[in-house]
Scaffold this active site. Structure first.
Site, PDB file in Angstrom:
ATOM      1  CG  HIS A 274      -1.905   1.117   1.265  1.00  0.00           C
ATOM      2  ND1 HIS A 274      -2.732   1.399   0.207  1.00  0.00           N
ATOM      3  CD2 HIS A 274      -2.161   2.060   2.205  1.00  0.00           C
ATOM      4  CE1 HIS A 274      -3.475   2.461   0.510  1.00  0.00           C
ATOM      5  NE2 HIS A 274      -3.147   2.883   1.711  1.00  0.00           N
ATOM      6  CB  CYS A 275       3.934   2.217   1.170  1.00  0.00           C
ATOM      7  SG  CYS A 275       3.024   2.113   2.701  1.00  0.00           S
ATOM      8  CB  ILE A 276       7.070   1.131  -2.573  1.00  0.00           C
ATOM      9  CG1 ILE A 276       7.546   0.777  -1.170  1.00  0.00           C
ATOM     10  CG2 ILE A 276       8.217   1.604  -3.452  1.00  0.00           C
ATOM     11  CD1 ILE A 276       8.241   1.855  -0.410  1.00  0.00           C
ATOM     12  CE  LYS A 278      -0.529   4.465  -0.860  1.00  0.00           C
ATOM     13  NZ  LYS A 278      -0.604   5.475   0.148  1.00  0.00           N
ATOM     14  CG  ASP A 279       3.180   6.177  -0.254  1.00  0.00           C
ATOM     15  OD1 ASP A 279       1.947   6.087  -0.402  1.00  0.00           O
ATOM     16  OD2 ASP A 279       3.785   5.703   0.726  1.00  0.00           O
TER      17      ASP A 279
END
Ligand SMILES: NC(=O)c1ccc[n+]([C@@H]2O[C@H](COP(=O)([O-])OP(=O)(O)OC[C@H]3O[C@@H](n4cnc5c(N)ncnc54)[C@H](O)[C@@H]3O)[C@@H](O)[C@H]2O)c1
Length: 436
Positions: A274-276, A278-279
Site C-alpha cells: 500500500h506504499c511504494i 503509489k506514494d
C-alpha cells in the site's frame, strides 16, 4: 512552557492522557496497542465492523501484533474498540491512520482522510490534538484538513492542535519495531509539533520535529520515492544483465562489499503493497500543480509496473527452449503476497503475473503457506498442497515471494523447472533453475 504543554505533561505522567486511533489497519493497530501497552486509555475506531469484532474477540489480523499482546490490552481495558465517533469528546489526542489509495494512476484519493477528519471534527472538544499519519501529498494538512476543523469553529492556536507525522513502519521487520523508528513531526504551528512530540515520546525512542506539516508530508514521500526509483533502477539493470549474460545477483553481492556510497536493492517481479507503488505518485501529482514534471518518478513507476509482463516473457522463453508453448503449460506460482512472510496482497505483482498467464491460456495454480485462498477480479484459486504428486504436474514453478515456511529443497527435488525471481537458490548450481 505553555499551559497546554504543562497539562499534557501532567496527564502523560499520570497516564491520564486519553488517546483515540482512527483506522485500525497495518499502521493503526500496532500504534493503538503500543499506547495501550504503556497503560494509557486508547479508543480504537474503525468503520470496518469485522475488524472491531476481531479485536473484541482478542484476535489479531495484523502480522506485527500478536493475538496475545492484543488480548492483554483488551482484557485489561486499555484498548477499547468501537465504531462510535461520539467517544471522541472524551479524548485528548486523535491519531488518524486511514488508507490513501489512488483514484487512477497519478491521481491521489484522499477521500478516506476527508471522511475520517469530518467525523473527528464533529465530535472532538476544543483544544484536542489531532495527528494525521496517513501518507499524503504535501499541503494536505494545511490546505484540506485545517479548513474542515475551521468550519466546525475549531481554530488555531487554542481550538485545535494539528500535526502531520508520517508512519514509517516496515511490516514484518523485527530489527526495527515501532519503538526504534524515529518519528517525524511537523505541526501547523510550533505548539502543535511540541505536543505531538510529547505524545510520541510515550512509545518511541526518538522524535524529530521539522518546521511544518508540509515538510513532514514531503519527508515520507522522499523516503518512498527513493525506494521506488532504486527498485526501478535495479529491475532495469536485471533485465540489462540478463541480455548481457551476467548475473545481477552476483554483481549486487559484490557491490555490497563497498562500505560507503552503495545501498543494495534487489530485482523482483515488481513493487507491491500500500506504499511504494503509489506514494511517489502523490508527489508526482502535487508537483504537476507547480508546473513540474518528475521524470524519475514516472519512469520508475513504469518500469516496476511492467515487471510482471517481463516475468511472463522470460517464462515464455524458458518454456520455448524446452519446446513448450506457454499456452496450455501448467505453471505453479510460489508466494503470492507482496512481501515475504506478510499476509498482505495489496498491489502484489504475483496477482498481475497470474492474470497475464491466464490471458495467455496457461494453466495457473499457486502455493502460498499464508494465503489459503485467492480471490481477485474473476480469479478464484485455492493454494495447492506442496507434495510430490502435486509438483509433478507442473511444467514450471515460478518463485515470486520467498516465504520462510516454504520447503525449497523439496521444491527443487520435485520440480521439472524453476524460475527463481528471488534468488532463493543463490548457492545452488542446478540446470533446472533459471534466475531473474
Ligand atoms: N501498510 C504499511 O506498511 C504502511 C506503512 C507506512 C505508512 N502507511 C500509510 O498509512 C495509512 C494506512 O495504511 P494501512 O496499511 O494501515 O491501511 P489499512 O487499510 O490496513 O487500514 C486502514 C483502516 O482504516 C479504516 N478506515 C477507513 N476509513 C475510515 C474512517 N472514515 N473512519 C475510521 N476508520 C476508517 C479501514 O477500515 C481500515 O481498517 C496509508 O496512508 C498508508 O499509505 C502504510
Amino acid at each position: 512552557m505553555s499551559k497546554m504543554s504543562a497539562e499534557f505533561r501532567q496527564k502523560i505522567k499520570r497516564k491520564q492522557l486519553k488517546i483515540a486511533v482512527v483506522g485500525l489497519g497495518y499502521v493503526g493497530l500496532p500504534l493503538a496497542c503500543g499506547f495501550a501497552a504503556k497503560g494509557f486509555s486508547v479508543f480504537g475506531l474503525d468503520v470496518d465492523q469485522d475488524r472491531i469484532r476481531w479485536i473484541k474477540k482478542k484476535e489479531s489480523y495484523i502480522t506485527d501484533v500478536s493475538s496475545a499482546a492484543l488480548g492483554k490490552v483488551v482484557r485489561q481495558g486499555y484498548l477499547k474498540p468501537s465504531s462510535d465517533f461520539g467517544i471522541l469528546k472524551h479524548v485528548d489526542v486523535v491519531l488518524i491512520c486511514v488508507p490513501t489509495p489512488l483514484k487512477r494512476k497519478y491521481q491521489p484519493d484522499i477521500s478516506y482522510i476527508i471522511s475520517a477528519v469530518k467525523s473527528v471534527a464533529k465530535n472532538i472538544k476544543p483544544g484536542t490534538m489531532v495527528i494525521l499519519e496517513s501518507t499524503t501529498y504535501p499541503g494536505t494538512t494545511h490546505e484540506v484538513i485545517l479548513p474542515i476543523f475551521r468550519r466546525q469553529g475549531l481554530n488555531p492556536p487554542g481550538g485545535i492542535y494539528l500535526t502531520f507525522s508520517p508512519e514509517r513502519v516496515d511490516p514484518g521487520n523485527r530489527k526495527y519495531p515501532l519503538v526504534k523508528i524515529p518519528k517525524i513531526v511537523g505541526g501547523i504551528n510550533p505548539e502543535s509539533a511540541k505536543l505531538a512530540r510529547l505524545v510520541y515520546k510515550i512509545i518511541i525512542n526518538k522524535v524529530v520535529c521539522v518546521s511544518s506539516a508540509r515538510v513532514a508530508e514531503t519527508v515520507k514521500l522522499l523516503e518512498n520515492t527513493f525506494r521506488l526509483i532504486n527498485i526501478g533502477l535495479i529491475d532495469e539493470l536485471a533485465m540489462m544483465a540478463h541480455k548481457m549474460g551476467v548475473d545481477i545477483w552476483e554483481i549486487i553481492e559484490a557491490a555490497k562489499t563497498k562500505p560507503f556510497g552503495f545501498m543494495p536493492f534487489y530485482p523482483s517481479a515488481g513493487c507491491g503493497g500500500h506504499c511504494i507503488p503509489k506514494d511517489p505518485l502523490y508527489l508526482y501529482w502535487k508537483a504537476r500543480h507547480f508546473g513540474f514534471v518528475s521524470k524519475f518518478i514516472k519512469l520508475a513507476s513504469k518500469i516496476t509496473t511492467a515487471m510482471p509482463g517481463y516475468i511472463v516473457e522470460r517464462l515464455q522463453e524458458l518454456l520455448a527452449a524446452r519446446n513448450k508453448p506457454l499456452s496450455g503449460s501448467r505453471i505453479l506460482i510460489i508466494g503470492v503476497t507482496y512481501k515475504k512472510d506478510i499476509k498482505d496482497l495489496r498491489k502484489s505483482p504475483a496477482l498481475d503475473v497470474i492474470e497475464l498467464l491466464q490471458k495467455k491460456d496457461a494453466e495457473v495454480a499457486y502455493y502460498d503457506p499464508i494465503i489459503p485462498y485467492l480471490k481477485f477480479k474473476d480469479i478464484n484459486l485455492k493454494s495447492i498442497r506442496l507434495n510430490a504428486k502435486s509438483l509433478e504436474k507442473f511444467d514450471c514453478a515460478v518463485i515470486i515471494t520467498d516465504h520462510s515456511a516454504i520447503d525449497y529443497d523439496f521444491l527443487l527435488k520435485k520440480s521439472a523447472l524453476i524460475f527463481d525471481t528471488r534468488n532463493v537458490y543463490a548457492k545452488t548450481r542446478d540446470k533446472k533453475i533459471a534466475k531473474l
